[in-house]
Scaffold this motif. Sequence first.
Motif, PDB file in Angstrom:
ATOM      1  N   TYR A   1       4.210 -10.075   7.679  1.00 53.81           N
ATOM      2  CA  TYR A   1       5.589  -8.963   7.008  1.00 53.81           C
ATOM      3  C   TYR A   1       6.457  -9.343   7.227  1.00 53.81           C
ATOM      4  CZ  TYR A   1       1.725  -6.057   5.152  1.00 53.81           C
ATOM      5  OH  TYR A   1       0.435  -5.216   4.181  1.00 53.81           O
TER       6      TYR A   1
ATOM      7  N   ARG B   1       0.397   5.533  11.119  1.00 49.40           N
ATOM      8  CA  ARG B   1       0.793   4.839  10.033  1.00 49.40           C
ATOM      9  C   ARG B   1       0.733   3.583  10.366  1.00 49.40           C
ATOM     10  NH1 ARG B   1       6.368   4.920   8.324  1.00 49.40           N
ATOM     11  NH2 ARG B   1       5.400   2.370   6.702  1.00 49.40           N
ATOM     12  N   PHE B   2       0.027   2.699   9.371  1.00 48.85           N
ATOM     13  CA  PHE B   2      -0.290   1.419   9.029  1.00 48.85           C
ATOM     14  C   PHE B   2       0.845   0.418   9.648  1.00 48.85           C
ATOM     15  CE2 PHE B   2      -0.400  -2.899   6.606  1.00 48.85           C
ATOM     16  CZ  PHE B   2      -1.271  -3.385   7.443  1.00 48.85           C
ATOM     17  N   LEU B   3       1.490   0.226  10.572  1.00 52.22           N
ATOM     18  CA  LEU B   3       2.163  -1.165  10.808  1.00 52.22           C
ATOM     19  C   LEU B   3       2.132  -2.280  10.780  1.00 52.22           C
ATOM     20  CD1 LEU B   3       4.826   1.279  13.166  1.00 52.22           C
ATOM     21  CD2 LEU B   3       4.664   1.050  10.581  1.00 52.22           C
ATOM     22  N   PRO B   4       2.475  -3.336   9.947  1.00 56.13           N
ATOM     23  CA  PRO B   4       2.031  -4.787   9.919  1.00 56.13           C
ATOM     24  C   PRO B   4       2.565  -5.492  10.818  1.00 56.13           C
ATOM     25  CG  PRO B   4       3.112  -4.007   8.100  1.00 56.13           C
ATOM     26  CD  PRO B   4       3.603  -2.653   9.521  1.00 56.13           C
ATOM     27  N   PHE B   5       3.210  -5.369  12.593  1.00 61.80           N
ATOM     28  CA  PHE B   5       3.328  -6.117  13.058  1.00 61.80           C
ATOM     29  C   PHE B   5       3.206  -5.863  14.465  1.00 61.80           C
ATOM     30  CE2 PHE B   5       7.153  -4.375  10.027  1.00 61.80           C
ATOM     31  CZ  PHE B   5       7.514  -6.051   9.865  1.00 61.80           C
TER      32      PHE B   5
ATOM     33  N   HIS C   1      -2.103   1.894   2.733  1.00 65.65           N
ATOM     34  CA  HIS C   1      -1.856   1.391   3.981  1.00 65.65           C
ATOM     35  C   HIS C   1      -0.844   1.795   4.520  1.00 65.65           C
ATOM     36  CE1 HIS C   1      -4.966  -2.049   4.692  1.00 65.65           C
ATOM     37  NE2 HIS C   1      -5.720  -0.972   5.180  1.00 65.65           N
ATOM     38  N   SER C   2       0.227   1.467   3.515  1.00 64.99           N
ATOM     39  CA  SER C   2       1.791   1.450   4.067  1.00 64.99           C
ATOM     40  C   SER C   2       2.743   2.613   3.407  1.00 64.99           C
ATOM     41  CB  SER C   2       2.686  -0.293   3.808  1.00 64.99           C
ATOM     42  OG  SER C   2       2.342  -0.281   2.657  1.00 64.99           O
TER      43      SER C   2
END
Lengths: 331, 267
Positions: free
Chosen positions: A270, B94-98, A328-329
């Motif tokens: 991402y 929350r989904f955090l993609p890092f 998800h986001s």
Amino acid sequence: MKRIYVLIIIGICATAVFCIAPFVGMETISFENILYHGSDTIKADIFWKIRIPRVLMAFLSGAALALSGMTFQALFRNPLATPFTLGVSSGAAFGATIYVKSGLIISLFGISGQSVSAFIGALLAITMVYGLTCARRGFSTATMLLAGVAVSFFFSSFILFIQYMSDFTNSFRILRWLMGGLETVGFGSVLTLLPFMMIGSSIVLFFNRELNLMSVGEDIAKSRGVNVKSIKTILFFATSLMVGGVVSQCGPIGFVGMMSPHICRLLIGYDHHYLTPATLLFGGLFLTLCDIFSRILIAPAEIPVGVITALLGGPFFLWLLISGSSEHSSM
Amino acid sequence: MVGSLSNSFLVIDNFSFALGKEKILNSVSFGVDEGEYVSLIGPNGAGKTTLLKCLIRIYTGGEGSITLVNKPLDQYTQKELARIISYVPQSNGRFLPFTVHEFVMMGRYPHLSPFTSLSKGDRQAVKDALALTGTGHLSERQLSTLSGGERQTVYIAAAIAQGARILLLDEPTTFLDPKHESDILSILKRVNRQYGITILSVTHDINNAVLHSDRIAVLKHGMLLYVGNSNKIMNNEILESAFDKRFSFIKHPVNGTLMIIPEVDTT
């Protein structure tokens, strides 16, 4: 695998597709033909005046749509946000249709009036969708998609109305254009799209850090010092430029802006420092490939490329929706 | 009622704020000195989070004034503000993609200019923040794979990496197990005592607030009920009027400060 290698591989694939694409089609063209060797200059003409501009057009449009999709996805924090689903394409199409119907031919410093008008339509649509999504507190996937559908319907009915008021020939042309296609002749369309694409993509590439922070969340972004309001305005401006530019030339080609960024996120993660260039290259590669299929599947006839992307994209959209990654986001 | 208004670090003066038609904060006034540890308590819906969000300008507008280092809050650019105040939001899973490292690195945003990459100083600040919070070993992990406690600690690390002089925290220890709760409290204490970073923390944990903070502010229905020394709130006069609930008090076995036990109606 290190992300930089993934990026390089995507780059190599994109270059390869870009180089092979002009040789594929009804007329078989060999490498010798294109150098105007021998008597058969028709093949060279096909190559240089039809295939090359078309491949360029496909690549630029794909890149522009994919980048716009990626930007919307970061700003809305939702993988289902794309120019198509948010009604931005419809807005741009509406702008372009109005321009065509009005019969005006305005060109400012060589920039086509149709593209400018599509850009304004796109900007109008994204402002409406964003306003509608934010009007209800909570900012959910459902609200965003509903707002997108509403705005899309709104503009589509205007387009239908304009179509209804047009004569048969114009009406068919509008319909064909709305399917999305890349049948351009010569470099005119490419040159028209180029400034829109260049400015739009440069802006998006410049704001990688902000896109990262925005995809984490607006509150965090603000507390880290991002001026959220102006970043959004600038990025909506940039995406509208790109979508407007593409739609005015090729019609609303759907789903490129959804599939390309999603696949790139799976490949490279991402972080927008990698994701943005990857999405740009992949989007170009993807639409160029789709265009190859649109030319050869039912040759000598062509399938509009928008039909192909929609056939691929529809199931993909449903898969995203059902697999739950849309939540998800979201906030 | 009102604490020392003479200080010039952070002064909230007669501040009111509404979200839509709903008035959330009503003429709140208090000041915070540099290096202080202030806890903000009060029942749910009292406006505590809103006050924090106004301080970091997630919410803008409102009546009255907020002054930070002798300058009205609204005269700072968002970036200037982020160099002085950092904020740890309520964790929401929350989904955090890092990865942890990428996320903490984002804390350096207010110090970067658009054209430069991270400097040595930036990298050092990130390293220090990870070391200070004991999250260095997590640095390559994805945020989404962390436990609630680890995640909260990483959020604090990111805020510390930001290099601000004030740390705003929104219920930093809610939902955490006792170990992570005490870990986070000791990180905050260290950041406050060793590095002189001012802390303004919203909490429901009154016992720890009294143990660790210099002063406590009590909000109810958007109004400031009390602000002053921590140990002076340990009576039903203040607490019952804040929470509409009577409390029993016992002495801490080690240092003798009062602690509360809410009375539960079991009939």
